[in-house]
Scaffold this motif. Structure first.
Motif, mmCIF file in Angstrom:
data_model
loop_
_atom_site.group_PDB
_atom_site.id
_atom_site.type_symbol
_atom_site.label_atom_id
_atom_site.label_comp_id
_atom_site.label_asym_id
_atom_site.label_seq_id
_atom_site.Cartn_x
_atom_site.Cartn_y
_atom_site.Cartn_z
ATOM 1 N N LEU A 64 2.896 -4.254 -1.000
ATOM 2 C CA LEU A 64 3.074 -4.725 -2.373
ATOM 3 C C LEU A 64 2.010 -4.177 -3.312
ATOM 4 C CD1 LEU A 64 3.927 -8.456 -1.563
ATOM 5 C CD2 LEU A 64 5.515 -6.689 -2.351
ATOM 6 N N SER A 65 1.104 -3.385 -2.775
ATOM 7 C CA SER A 65 0.024 -2.828 -3.589
ATOM 8 C C SER A 65 0.517 -1.610 -4.362
ATOM 9 C CB SER A 65 -1.140 -2.426 -2.677
ATOM 10 O OG SER A 65 -2.184 -1.843 -3.425
ATOM 11 N N GLY A 66 0.136 -1.533 -5.641
ATOM 12 C CA GLY A 66 0.481 -0.369 -6.451
ATOM 13 C C GLY A 66 1.908 -0.350 -6.950
ATOM 14 N N ILE A 67 2.536 -1.530 -7.104
ATOM 15 C CA ILE A 67 3.914 -1.599 -7.611
ATOM 16 C C ILE A 67 3.955 -1.141 -9.066
ATOM 17 C CG2 ILE A 67 5.799 -3.170 -8.230
ATOM 18 C CD1 ILE A 67 5.172 -4.818 -5.818
ATOM 19 N N GLY A 68 4.978 -0.383 -9.395
ATOM 20 C CA GLY A 68 5.172 0.068 -10.773
ATOM 21 C C GLY A 68 4.144 1.070 -11.242
ATOM 22 N N GLY A 69 3.548 1.785 -10.306
ATOM 23 C CA GLY A 69 2.570 2.789 -10.699
ATOM 24 C C GLY A 69 1.180 2.239 -10.932
ATOM 25 N N ALA A 70 0.990 0.935 -10.688
ATOM 26 C CA ALA A 70 -0.324 0.327 -10.867
ATOM 27 C C ALA A 70 -1.302 0.857 -9.822
ATOM 28 C CB ALA A 70 -0.216 -1.195 -10.752
ATOM 29 N N LYS A 71 -2.590 0.712 -10.111
ATOM 30 C CA LYS A 71 -3.612 1.186 -9.185
ATOM 31 C C LYS A 71 -3.563 0.362 -7.901
ATOM 32 C CE LYS A 71 -8.588 1.940 -8.770
ATOM 33 N NZ LYS A 71 -9.925 1.790 -9.446
ATOM 34 N N ALA A 72 -3.666 1.033 -6.772
ATOM 35 C CA ALA A 72 -3.659 0.334 -5.490
ATOM 36 C C ALA A 72 -4.824 -0.638 -5.413
ATOM 37 C CB ALA A 72 -3.733 1.339 -4.345
ATOM 38 N N GLU A 73 -4.542 -1.843 -4.923
ATOM 39 C CA GLU A 73 -5.568 -2.891 -4.875
ATOM 40 C C GLU A 73 -6.492 -2.757 -3.677
ATOM 41 O OE1 GLU A 73 -3.315 -6.774 -5.845
ATOM 42 O OE2 GLU A 73 -1.823 -5.204 -5.508
ATOM 43 N N TYR A 74 -6.038 -2.044 -2.657
ATOM 44 C CA TYR A 74 -6.824 -1.943 -1.435
ATOM 45 C C TYR A 74 -7.056 -0.477 -1.081
ATOM 46 C CZ TYR A 74 -4.789 -6.625 -1.237
ATOM 47 O OH TYR A 74 -4.362 -7.906 -1.542
ATOM 48 N N LYS A 75 -8.286 -0.158 -0.693
ATOM 49 C CA LYS A 75 -8.637 1.205 -0.315
ATOM 50 C C LYS A 75 -8.192 1.538 1.100
ATOM 51 C CE LYS A 75 -12.759 1.082 -3.260
ATOM 52 N NZ LYS A 75 -14.251 1.158 -3.271
ATOM 53 N N SER A 76 -8.137 0.521 1.942
ATOM 54 C CA SER A 76 -7.791 0.715 3.345
ATOM 55 C C SER A 76 -7.387 -0.635 3.918
ATOM 56 C CB SER A 76 -8.998 1.255 4.123
ATOM 57 O OG SER A 76 -10.023 0.262 4.184
ATOM 58 N N PRO A 77 -6.813 -0.660 5.128
ATOM 59 C CA PRO A 77 -6.480 -1.951 5.749
ATOM 60 C C PRO A 77 -7.708 -2.819 5.968
ATOM 61 C CG PRO A 77 -6.210 -0.131 7.297
ATOM 62 C CD PRO A 77 -6.361 0.468 5.947
ATOM 63 N N PHE A 78 -8.843 -2.195 6.252
ATOM 64 C CA PHE A 78 -10.064 -2.963 6.455
ATOM 65 C C PHE A 78 -10.529 -3.592 5.138
ATOM 66 C CE2 PHE A 78 -9.995 0.554 9.515
ATOM 67 C CZ PHE A 78 -9.951 -0.182 10.690
ATOM 68 N N ASP A 79 -10.349 -2.840 4.044
ATOM 69 C CA ASP A 79 -10.684 -3.380 2.730
ATOM 70 C C ASP A 79 -9.760 -4.541 2.378
ATOM 71 O OD1 ASP A 79 -11.980 -3.388 0.104
ATOM 72 O OD2 ASP A 79 -10.089 -2.568 -0.645
#
Length: 291
Positions: A64-79
């Protein structure tokens, strides 16, 4: 992010398929009643869910991260894992566990039961002792997976919403207490048909998974028979299931993400949903893959 989503789906595919084949084989050879095997499969899936649920929560958040072209909320699964624990508390990695258990009790049990029943029915139409051709086995698996997905879709909706609720602003959170509360509130607040939102990609994913697994597992197992570096028995069976899971996970992942996004979507301030339907969501997911 892609590699982690692949690993999460692969983990579920490998565990589920291995347990299904072994339980069905054991049930057939021992002569136990059919329901014992189906119940065992459901319980095995529920047991596995207790341990791997945090991975599913992280997977859902990343889908669900980065929907609609928004910036991804997480850098990695660990983040993602770190942010969930830091911002919401350590127990939030088990958000939606009750729905995950209910999903296994419904979908996994139904899939095993339907596959065994359909396969047995088709075998009864042939001369005694004659094996079903591959295409018919694949059709049995696809049919069982698709029908089980329809049965289990309400639990999928509850699971995805509960696992992703913590990433929403406080004012927009649904705050379901448990799976039962989620199902009841969905019906009261959005209508009974909302329980089957995203059903088309859910069924498509199940059909792809079951067909691909049947299409690749036995062939890979035959190829591994001549590989002496892998011990015979369970190690080779697990390796075959792992490679088979890789194939069907790659094939089904776009549908998995499409399902997740459809089942969690909310209308904007103007009452407009972010996706017009399954095809619109699927095309946006495909564009994300190639972005």
């Amino acid at each position: 992010r892609f590699s982690f989503l692949l690993l999460c789906n692969l983990r579920r595919s490998t565990v589920t398929f291995t347990e299904t084949r072994e339980i069905m084989a054991s049930n057939k050879s021992s002569g136990r009643p059919a329901w014992v095997g189906f119940a065992s499969g459901g319980l095995a899936g529920m047991g596995a869910t207790v341990f791997v649920h945090p991975i599913d929560v992280v997977k859902t958040r990343m889908q669900l991260s980065g929907i609609g072209g928004a910036k991804a909320e997480y850098k990695s699964p660990f983040d993602a894992f770190k942010q969930i624990v830091r911002n919401e508390g350590p127990l939030k990695v088990y958000s939606g566990l009750s729905a995950g258990l209910l999903r296994q009790a419904s979908y996994t049990t139904a899939r095993m039961g339907l596959y065994a029943s359909i396969k047995s029915w088709r075998e009864s139409q042939r001369p005694k002792g004659e094996q079903l051709p591959f295409w018919e086995l694949a059709l049995c698996g696809a049919s069982a997976g698709g029908m089980a997905a329809v049965i289990g879709n309400p639990t999928e909706v509850a699971l995805i919403r509960m696992a992703s609720d913590g990433k929403l602003p406080v004012s927009e959170r649904r705050g379901y207490k448990h799976a039962g509360d989620a199902l009841v509130r969905v019906v009261k607040e959005e209508g009974v048909l909302t329980l089957w939102r995203g059903c088309t990609p859910t069924v498509g994913r199940a059909v792809v998974l079951n067909t691909a697994q049947l299409a690749t597992y036995d062939k890979i197992k035959q190829a591994l028979a001549v590989v002496d570096s892998i011990p015979a028995g369970l190690p080779k069976q697990f390796t075959a299931a792992f490679i088979s899971g890789l194939v069907c996970t790659l094939a089904s992942m776009p549908l998995d993400i499409t399902k997740t996004r459809l089942q969690t979507m909310k209308p904007n301030a103007n009452g407009v949903m972010p996706y017009k339907g399954m095809l619109d969501a699927f095309l946006q997911v495909i564009c994300l893959f190639f972005a």
